[in-house]
Design a protein around this motif. Structure first.
Motif, PDB file in Angstrom:
ATOM      1  N   THR A   1       0.837  -1.196   0.000  1.00 53.31           N
ATOM      2  CA  THR A   1       0.000   0.000   0.000  1.00 53.31           C
ATOM      3  C   THR A   1       0.871   1.243   0.000  1.00 53.31           C
ATOM      4  O   THR A   1       1.931   1.282   0.632  1.00 53.31           O
ATOM      5  N   PHE A   2       0.455   2.211  -0.780  1.00 58.98           N
ATOM      6  CA  PHE A   2       1.198   3.471  -0.861  1.00 58.98           C
ATOM      7  C   PHE A   2       0.310   4.520  -1.500  1.00 58.98           C
ATOM      8  O   PHE A   2      -0.718   4.211  -2.114  1.00 58.98           O
ATOM      9  N   GLU A   3       0.748   5.759  -1.338  1.00 55.73           N
ATOM     10  CA  GLU A   3       0.004   6.871  -1.904  1.00 55.73           C
ATOM     11  C   GLU A   3       0.623   7.255  -3.238  1.00 55.73           C
ATOM     12  O   GLU A   3       1.847   7.194  -3.393  1.00 55.73           O
ATOM     13  N   LEU A   4      -0.197   7.691  -4.172  1.00 59.69           N
ATOM     14  CA  LEU A   4       0.302   8.023  -5.502  1.00 59.69           C
ATOM     15  C   LEU A   4       0.486   9.529  -5.609  1.00 59.69           C
ATOM     16  O   LEU A   4      -0.494  10.272  -5.649  1.00 59.69           O
ATOM     17  N   ASP A   5       1.741   9.968  -5.677  1.00 62.67           N
ATOM     18  CA  ASP A   5       1.988  11.403  -5.771  1.00 62.67           C
ATOM     19  C   ASP A   5       2.488  11.794  -7.158  1.00 62.67           C
ATOM     20  O   ASP A   5       3.004  12.880  -7.360  1.00 62.67           O
ATOM     21  N   GLN A   6       2.365  10.881  -8.122  1.00 59.10           N
ATOM     22  CA  GLN A   6       2.802  11.156  -9.490  1.00 59.10           C
ATOM     23  C   GLN A   6       1.642  10.830 -10.422  1.00 59.10           C
ATOM     24  O   GLN A   6       0.677  10.192 -10.018  1.00 59.10           O
ATOM     25  N   ALA A   7       1.769  11.218 -11.681  1.00 60.69           N
ATOM     26  CA  ALA A   7       0.808  10.785 -12.697  1.00 60.69           C
ATOM     27  C   ALA A   7       1.596  10.372 -13.922  1.00 60.69           C
ATOM     28  O   ALA A   7       2.613  10.977 -14.250  1.00 60.69           O
ATOM     29  N   GLY A   8       1.139   9.339 -14.590  1.00 58.86           N
ATOM     30  CA  GLY A   8       1.837   8.871 -15.777  1.00 58.86           C
ATOM     31  C   GLY A   8       1.606   7.388 -15.974  1.00 58.86           C
ATOM     32  O   GLY A   8       0.671   6.808 -15.426  1.00 58.86           O
ATOM     33  N   THR A   9       2.505   6.795 -16.763  1.00 58.89           N
ATOM     34  CA  THR A   9       2.378   5.388 -17.121  1.00 58.89           C
ATOM     35  C   THR A   9       3.500   4.601 -16.465  1.00 58.89           C
ATOM     36  O   THR A   9       4.669   4.813 -16.782  1.00 58.89           O
ATOM     37  N   TYR A  10       3.151   3.728 -15.575  1.00 60.93           N
ATOM     38  CA  TYR A  10       4.130   2.956 -14.808  1.00 60.93           C
ATOM     39  C   TYR A  10       3.828   1.477 -15.039  1.00 60.93           C
ATOM     40  O   TYR A  10       2.937   1.133 -15.823  1.00 60.93           O
ATOM     41  N   TRP A  11       4.537   0.630 -14.337  1.00 67.00           N
ATOM     42  CA  TRP A  11       4.193  -0.793 -14.457  1.00 67.00           C
ATOM     43  C   TRP A  11       4.640  -1.553 -13.230  1.00 67.00           C
ATOM     44  O   TRP A  11       5.293  -0.974 -12.359  1.00 67.00           O
ATOM     45  N   TYR A  12       4.211  -2.805 -13.171  1.00 73.03           N
ATOM     46  CA  TYR A  12       4.576  -3.631 -12.022  1.00 73.03           C
ATOM     47  C   TYR A  12       5.061  -4.989 -12.518  1.00 73.03           C
ATOM     48  O   TYR A  12       4.620  -5.484 -13.557  1.00 73.03           O
ATOM     49  N   HIS A  13       5.989  -5.544 -11.749  1.00 76.98           N
ATOM     50  CA  HIS A  13       6.544  -6.861 -12.100  1.00 76.98           C
ATOM     51  C   HIS A  13       7.289  -7.406 -10.891  1.00 76.98           C
ATOM     52  O   HIS A  13       7.625  -6.640  -9.988  1.00 76.98           O
ATOM     53  N   PRO A  14       7.569  -8.696 -10.828  1.00 77.68           N
ATOM     54  CA  PRO A  14       8.316  -9.241  -9.695  1.00 77.68           C
ATOM     55  C   PRO A  14       9.743  -8.702  -9.668  1.00 77.68           C
ATOM     56  O   PRO A  14      10.291  -8.276 -10.689  1.00 77.68           O
ATOM     57  N   HIS A  15      10.333  -8.718  -8.487  1.00 78.00           N
ATOM     58  CA  HIS A  15      11.760  -8.391  -8.375  1.00 78.00           C
ATOM     59  C   HIS A  15      12.469  -9.499  -7.619  1.00 78.00           C
ATOM     60  O   HIS A  15      13.326  -9.276  -6.772  1.00 78.00           O
ATOM     61  N   PHE A  16      12.060 -10.714  -7.929  1.00 79.89           N
ATOM     62  CA  PHE A  16      12.688 -11.899  -7.368  1.00 79.89           C
ATOM     63  C   PHE A  16      12.785 -12.897  -8.511  1.00 79.89           C
ATOM     64  O   PHE A  16      11.785 -13.155  -9.179  1.00 79.89           O
ATOM     65  N   ASP A  17      13.990 -13.425  -8.740  1.00 81.37           N
ATOM     66  CA  ASP A  17      14.198 -14.254  -9.933  1.00 81.37           C
ATOM     67  C   ASP A  17      13.584 -13.527 -11.135  1.00 81.37           C
ATOM     68  O   ASP A  17      12.845 -14.095 -11.944  1.00 81.37           O
ATOM     69  N   THR A  18      13.916 -12.241 -11.204  1.00 79.81           N
ATOM     70  CA  THR A  18      13.207 -11.311 -12.090  1.00 79.81           C
ATOM     71  C   THR A  18      13.245 -11.733 -13.550  1.00 79.81           C
ATOM     72  O   THR A  18      12.220 -11.717 -14.240  1.00 79.81           O
ATOM     73  N   GLN A  19      14.424 -12.092 -13.991  1.00 74.75           N
ATOM     74  CA  GLN A  19      14.590 -12.448 -15.396  1.00 74.75           C
ATOM     75  C   GLN A  19      13.613 -13.558 -15.792  1.00 74.75           C
ATOM     76  O   GLN A  19      12.968 -13.501 -16.833  1.00 74.75           O
ATOM     77  N   HIS A  20      13.471 -14.529 -14.945  1.00 74.91           N
ATOM     78  CA  HIS A  20      12.603 -15.660 -15.272  1.00 74.91           C
ATOM     79  C   HIS A  20      11.127 -15.307 -15.074  1.00 74.91           C
ATOM     80  O   HIS A  20      10.278 -15.603 -15.915  1.00 74.91           O
ATOM     81  N   GLN A  21      10.811 -14.645 -13.950  1.00 76.93           N
ATOM     82  CA  GLN A  21       9.386 -14.427 -13.641  1.00 76.93           C
ATOM     83  C   GLN A  21       8.724 -13.419 -14.580  1.00 76.93           C
ATOM     84  O   GLN A  21       7.553 -13.560 -14.930  1.00 76.93           O
ATOM     85  N   VAL A  22       9.471 -12.385 -14.971  1.00 77.54           N
ATOM     86  CA  VAL A  22       8.903 -11.411 -15.915  1.00 77.54           C
ATOM     87  C   VAL A  22       8.748 -12.072 -17.283  1.00 77.54           C
ATOM     88  O   VAL A  22       7.715 -11.944 -17.948  1.00 77.54           O
ATOM     89  N   ASP A  23       9.762 -12.824 -17.681  1.00 77.05           N
ATOM     90  CA  ASP A  23       9.712 -13.509 -18.970  1.00 77.05           C
ATOM     91  C   ASP A  23       8.528 -14.468 -19.019  1.00 77.05           C
ATOM     92  O   ASP A  23       7.881 -14.636 -20.054  1.00 77.05           O
ATOM     93  N   ALA A  24       8.213 -15.083 -17.886  1.00 81.49           N
ATOM     94  CA  ALA A  24       7.134 -16.071 -17.835  1.00 81.49           C
ATOM     95  C   ALA A  24       5.751 -15.415 -17.933  1.00 81.49           C
ATOM     96  O   ALA A  24       4.764 -16.114 -18.114  1.00 81.49           O
ATOM     97  N   GLY A  25       5.690 -14.091 -17.769  1.00 81.67           N
ATOM     98  CA  GLY A  25       4.398 -13.425 -17.984  1.00 81.67           C
ATOM     99  C   GLY A  25       3.898 -12.557 -16.835  1.00 81.67           C
ATOM    100  O   GLY A  25       2.781 -12.068 -16.884  1.00 81.67           O
ATOM    101  N   LEU A  26       4.717 -12.379 -15.794  1.00 82.29           N
ATOM    102  CA  LEU A  26       4.267 -11.564 -14.661  1.00 82.29           C
ATOM    103  C   LEU A  26       4.614 -10.091 -14.884  1.00 82.29           C
ATOM    104  O   LEU A  26       5.731  -9.652 -14.588  1.00 82.29           O
ATOM    105  N   TYR A  27       3.672  -9.354 -15.410  1.00 87.83           N
ATOM    106  CA  TYR A  27       3.847  -7.908 -15.549  1.00 87.83           C
ATOM    107  C   TYR A  27       2.503  -7.295 -15.916  1.00 87.83           C
ATOM    108  O   TYR A  27       1.627  -7.989 -16.450  1.00 87.83           O
ATOM    109  N   GLY A  28       2.356  -6.016 -15.614  1.00 86.65           N
ATOM    110  CA  GLY A  28       1.141  -5.310 -16.008  1.00 86.65           C
ATOM    111  C   GLY A  28       1.392  -3.820 -15.955  1.00 86.65           C
ATOM    112  O   GLY A  28       2.382  -3.359 -15.372  1.00 86.65           O
ATOM    113  N   ALA A  29       0.496  -3.069 -16.570  1.00 86.09           N
ATOM    114  CA  ALA A  29       0.640  -1.606 -16.598  1.00 86.09           C
ATOM    115  C   ALA A  29      -0.074  -1.000 -15.386  1.00 86.09           C
ATOM    116  O   ALA A  29      -1.019  -1.567 -14.854  1.00 86.09           O
TER     117      ALA A  29
END
Ligand code: C2O
Ligand code: CU
Length: 461
Positions: free
Chosen positions: A144-172
């Motif tokens: 949980t956090f407050e949004l003090d910016q506006a724009g286009t960001y994204w989310y993805h894992p930051h653990f075994d990142t290379q594999h988990q993002v490649d496998a399909g874990l990401y979104g806008a």
């Protein structure tokens, strides 16, 4: 080979958007040219569902369930991972000033986390495992956090990142600015690349020509819009390694990583390195195509012809000028000509060993700066590969490229550093914590090209 079965996927489609049904072809791959006379694409479910925003509620709740998933890219079946069963994961939409509450449910049989790329989150919410534990299988974690910016960001894992993002874990993750001019349609296109091989997770070569690109999970998608509509499209390159070199006529580049630009950009191409975002805008007139030119991170232009990544059909009419965007015209900050922190990028592509200042993560020297200090970071690329440089928890302003001051203000969190190139970046270190800074070509980050910038007093998250 991936067969170019055409599917249409679009984000946030309003009821009047038309989706033409047709039969999918299962013949040999077709050359992807804008005039190849492709059949209209079949309708498919829309993957980029927006969270409905209640005007009276400034807390946005989202549940993201990470699980194994089987999905198709062209005619290729991928055994991957997905958030809520979809790749890309759900698009999160909120407004500047809202509080976001995301419940991550880990149904994978491995640890995972979520990192909020480009957002100024408190360090404990950053999803890195430098000092905090990942979310174990079967566990939940509330971000949980407050949004003090506006724009286009994204989310993805930051653990075994290379594999988990490649496998399909990401979104806008779209943060709307109540002050932005209204548009008729606010679309999101999340791009990813896949190897045209039986194993879509095989390591990509450095030659860009062997990649098959998808937008919102579909190759060569088409979208029909009504003439006269003002469209803002948010483009995200979520690929592990692939660069997008997009060309189309009359691009109006209105936003970059950190929201609206200071002036309208009308470039003849848009280069999106892994992790980069760009917002473009147009007023729907004649139909047009978006082409991607093969791009090699070993120095740019690569073998092969352009690939159609998106075509936009409309019911005709000339392309009038787009909407007026409230660019603030702010000039760039001056380049002081020296830096407080220098990061030298080097590497050995054959060994997949990558270094910042001769060190490989996690055996790194932590650079320390005071809270609220204004610092200049210089990034120099002495390797034989390009690298998108990314800093967590902060934005940076580009001051100069190759010692030449920029002429237009540019605020980013992810920026490509060409071979032999150097950048000076201004950072206000206003977010306390230990922040990862790394190359966003994920095999490079996992190969060691990552270090830590400590802002303020060290403390446990
Ligand atoms: Cu988008 Cu450290 O990552
Ligand atoms: Cu890199």
């Amino acid at each position: 080979m991936v067969v170019s079965v055409l599917v249409l996927v679009l984000g946030c489609v309003a009821p009047e958007a038309s989706v033409e049904p047709s039969s999918a072809r299962d013949s040999a791959p077709q050359p992807a040219t804008p005039d190849s006379g492709r059949a209209p694409p079949p309708a498919v479910p829309l993957p980029l569902d927006a969270v409905d925003l209640d005007p009276a509620d400034d807390v946005v709740h989202v549940e993201l369930v990470a699980d194994e998933a089987t999905f198709t890219i062209g005619d290729l079946q991928v055994q991957g991972y997905a958030y809520n069963g979809q790749v890309p994961g759900p698009t999160i939409r909120a407004r500047r000033g809202d509080t976001i509450v995301v419940e991550l449910v880990n149904q994978l049989d491995v640890d995972t986390t979520i990192h909020w790329h480009g957002l100024h989150v408190p360090w404990a919410m950053d999803g890195v495992t430098w000092m905090s534990a990942p979310v174990a299988p079967g566990e939940r974690f509330t971000y949980t956090f407050e949004l003090d910016q506006a724009g286009t960001y994204w989310y993805h894992p930051h653990f075994d990142t290379q594999h988990q993002v490649d496998a399909g874990l990401y979104g806008a993750f779209v943060v709307l600015d109540p002050d932005d001019p209204p548009v008729d349609r606010d679309l999101v296109f999340v791009f990813d690349s896949w190897l045209e091989a039986d194993d879509p997770h095989a390591h990509h070569g450095i030659d860009g020509a062997d990649l098959e690109w998808t937008a919102n999970g579909a190759a060569g998608g088409a979208l029909a819009l009504a003439a006269g509509e003002v469209v803002r499209a948010r483009l995200l390159n979520a690929s592990n390694t692939g660069y997008l070199d997009l060309r189309w006529d009359d691009i109006r580049h209105v936003g970059s990583d950190q929201g609206l630009r200071s002036a309208l950009g009308t470039p003849d191409r848009l280069l999106l390195a892994p992790g980069d975002r760009a917002d473009v805008e147009w007023l729907v007139g004649a139909e047009f195509s978006v082409l991607n030119h093969p791009y090699s991170l070993a120095g740019g232009v690569a073998l092969g012809g352009p690939e159609l990544v998106l075509s936009i059909a409309s019911d005709g009419g000339p392309a009038p000028d787009g909407a007026a965007w409230p660019f603030d015209g702010a000039p760039p900050s001056p380049d002081p000509g020296h830096a407080d922190i220098v990061y030298v990028l080097q590497g050995d592509p054959l060994e997949d060993a990558w270094f910042i200042n001769g060190e490989q993560f996690p055996e790194v020297t932590i650079a320390e700066v005071d809270l609220d200090e204004d610092i200049v970071i210089e990034v120099r690329n002495l390797s034989a590969s390009e690298h998108p440089f990314h800093l967590h928890g902060h934005a940076f302003e580009v001051l100069s490229r190759d010692e030449v001051p920029v002429t237009e203000r540019e605020v980013e969190d992810n920026i490509n550093v060409p071979i032999q190139g150097s950048l000076r970046l201004a950072v206000r270190a206003d977010n306390p914590g230990d922040w990862m800074t790394h190359c966003h070509v994920l095999p490079h980050a996992d190969g060691g090209m990552m270090t830590v910038l400590r802002v303020g007093e060290p403390s446990e998250p």
